[in-house]
Write an enzyme that holds these catalytic residues in place. Structure first.
Site, short mmCIF file in Angstrom:
data_model
loop_
_atom_site.label_atom_id
_atom_site.label_comp_id
_atom_site.label_asym_id
_atom_site.label_seq_id
_atom_site.Cartn_x
_atom_site.Cartn_y
_atom_site.Cartn_z
N LYS A 79 16.90 -6.56 8.49
CA LYS A 79 16.59 -5.52 7.65
C LYS A 79 17.87 -4.81 7.38
O LYS A 79 18.52 -4.67 8.33
CB LYS A 79 15.55 -4.86 8.27
CG LYS A 79 14.72 -4.10 7.29
CD LYS A 79 13.52 -4.79 6.69
CE LYS A 79 12.59 -4.19 5.50
NZ LYS A 79 11.59 -4.98 5.32
N GLY A 183 -1.78 3.07 -2.01
CA GLY A 183 -0.36 3.11 -2.55
C GLY A 183 -0.22 2.08 -3.78
O GLY A 183 -0.56 0.71 -3.73
N GLY A 188 1.03 -2.57 -4.79
CA GLY A 188 -0.23 -2.14 -4.99
C GLY A 188 -1.04 -2.07 -6.20
O GLY A 188 -2.07 -2.49 -6.62
N1 PHE Z 1 10.75 -6.55 1.29
C1 PHE Z 1 10.44 -7.79 1.35
C2 PHE Z 1 9.63 -8.02 2.60
O1 PHE Z 1 9.23 -7.13 3.44
C3 PHE Z 1 11.85 -8.66 1.79
C4 PHE Z 1 12.11 -9.74 0.72
C5 PHE Z 1 11.40 -9.94 -0.25
C6 PHE Z 1 13.46 -10.05 1.20
C7 PHE Z 1 12.02 -11.09 -1.05
C8 PHE Z 1 13.66 -11.30 0.54
C9 PHE Z 1 13.04 -11.75 -0.72
O2 PHE Z 1 8.98 -9.20 3.03
#
Ligand code: PHE
Length: 368
Positions: A79, A183, A188
């Protein structure tokens, strides 16, 4: 030990830095690459301090490892968290330099990590990150990316809601089911629309009161989030920021199940046990929310067709059925059952073969 916390720190690498262009602090956490390249969204958020940003990055990246493993992807978890300045406005120029800093940081990891959109970023921002690194998912389709993944995240949630209803009530028909969506962001809003189409009886909530008119037009009841959280419902669907379900909230809940896409919706892992003791079914968020990443990876890396991707996303419902079944058999929580399945895959270093939905078990006879 709480998974993904500083105390547990089992991450492969964590980069904490002040962005060279923007001066804004960012944390890039790679939790695991045991199954392949770590993937995780890029979150832009005004954290109260850098500690909070670090804690969030550690926990969110660990959840991504479990998300990828349960989704049957040959990927790990990571992340990026950017602690936006709370005291000054984020101009488009600052935003651009922040995203370039993120891109530079990812580029230095040499492919160990790739990002995608998350809270505070969208597909267009991925095009900006992509100016500095190629390890970016979900760029706009016009640029050759897979675009906004939120539709697919929502589809996965709906599949999980249906499995939950089949498990608890013996039918996955959502007509008349009491649902509460907390949300109304991108995911959402998609969920709420799909629930309306399926004839569900809806409460919707958002911190932004201007969403009220839209909700009421669509036939939903609007509430403030704190009210909606404890309103009677069959299925509560957290679709906003994490940490909503705290140990103080659990005794007040009046829902039968919690099934939503918000990452890290439980304030701590122990809340899963507390929910279980209250006989409230918690479908693990890291399983339920995988539709977006499944779409991005299967489309951009494996070039699956739309029907194949839809089937993979619906597979989230089948995996949840497997998890609920195993939890019951092993007399444990869905969280523990899901963790065992994920850890087993990670240990063996083998994801479920690509393009096929994870092994699906028929859901057991409904509880009465
Ligand atoms: N925000 C997405 C998740 O938490 C992260 C993501 C989505 C990463 C699509 C790569 C592609 O799953």
């Amino acid at each position: 030990m709480e998974r993904g916390t500083v105390g547990d720190l089992d991450h492969e690498q964590v980069v904490v830095r002040r962005g060279r262009r923007s001066g804004v602090p960012l944390v890039l956490a790679v939790h695991s690459t045991a199954l392949g390249q770590a993937i995780g969204g890029c979150r832009l958020w005004p954290y109260p301090d850098r500690q909070a940003a670090l804690a969030d990055a550690l926990r969110l990246s660990a959840a991504m490892t479990y998300k990828s493993a349960l989704a049957g992807l040959a990927n790990g978890g990571g992340k990026v968290v950017v602690a936006l300045p709370a005291e000054r406005a984020v101009t488009p120029a600052i935003r651009e330099s922040v995203l370039h800093d993120v891109g530079d940081c990812i580029a230095q990891l040499d492919g160990a990590f790739a990002t995608g959109p998350d809270v505070g970023t969208a597909s267009a921002d991925m095009a900006t990150v992509a100016r500095r690194t190629s390890h970016v998912f979900c760029r706009p389709t016009a640029d050759g990316g897979s675009g906004d993944p939120s539709r697919f995240t929502a589809d996965g949630v709906l599949a999980a809601v249906r499995t939950t209803c089949r498990f608890l009530f013996g039918s996955d028909d959502l007509a008349g089911r009491r649902t509460t969506v907390i949300g109304l962001g991108k995911v959402g809003a998609h969920i709420s629309r799909a629930l309306a189409d399926a004839g569900a009886d809806q409460i919707v909530a958002d911190v932004d009161p201007t969403t009220r008119a839209v909700a009421e037009q669509a036939g939903a009841r609007w509430m403030a989030p704190e009210q909606a959280l404890v309103a009677p419902a069959d299925v509560l669907i957290p679709a906003a920021l994490g940490g909503l379900v705290t140990s103080a909230v659990v005794p007040q809940l009046t829902c039968a199940a919690v099934v939503g896409p918000a990452n890290n919706q439980l304030a701590e892992d122990t809340v899963a046990d507390q929910l279980h003791r209250r006989d409230i079914l918690w479908a693990p968020d890291y399983l339920v929310s995988a539709g977006g990443i499944i779409h991005a990876v299967e489309r951009e890396l494996h070039h699956l067709t739309r029907p194949e991707i839809d089937e993979r996303v619906r597979g989230i419902g089948d995996t949840l059925a497997t998890v609920l079944d195993r939890a019951e058999r092993e007399r444990t929580t869905p969280h523990t059952a899901a963790t065992r399945i994920a850890e087993d895959r990670i240990r063996r270093g083998r994801p479920v073969s690509r393009g096929s939905a994870p092994v699906a078990r028929r859901p057991r006879a409904p509880r009465t």
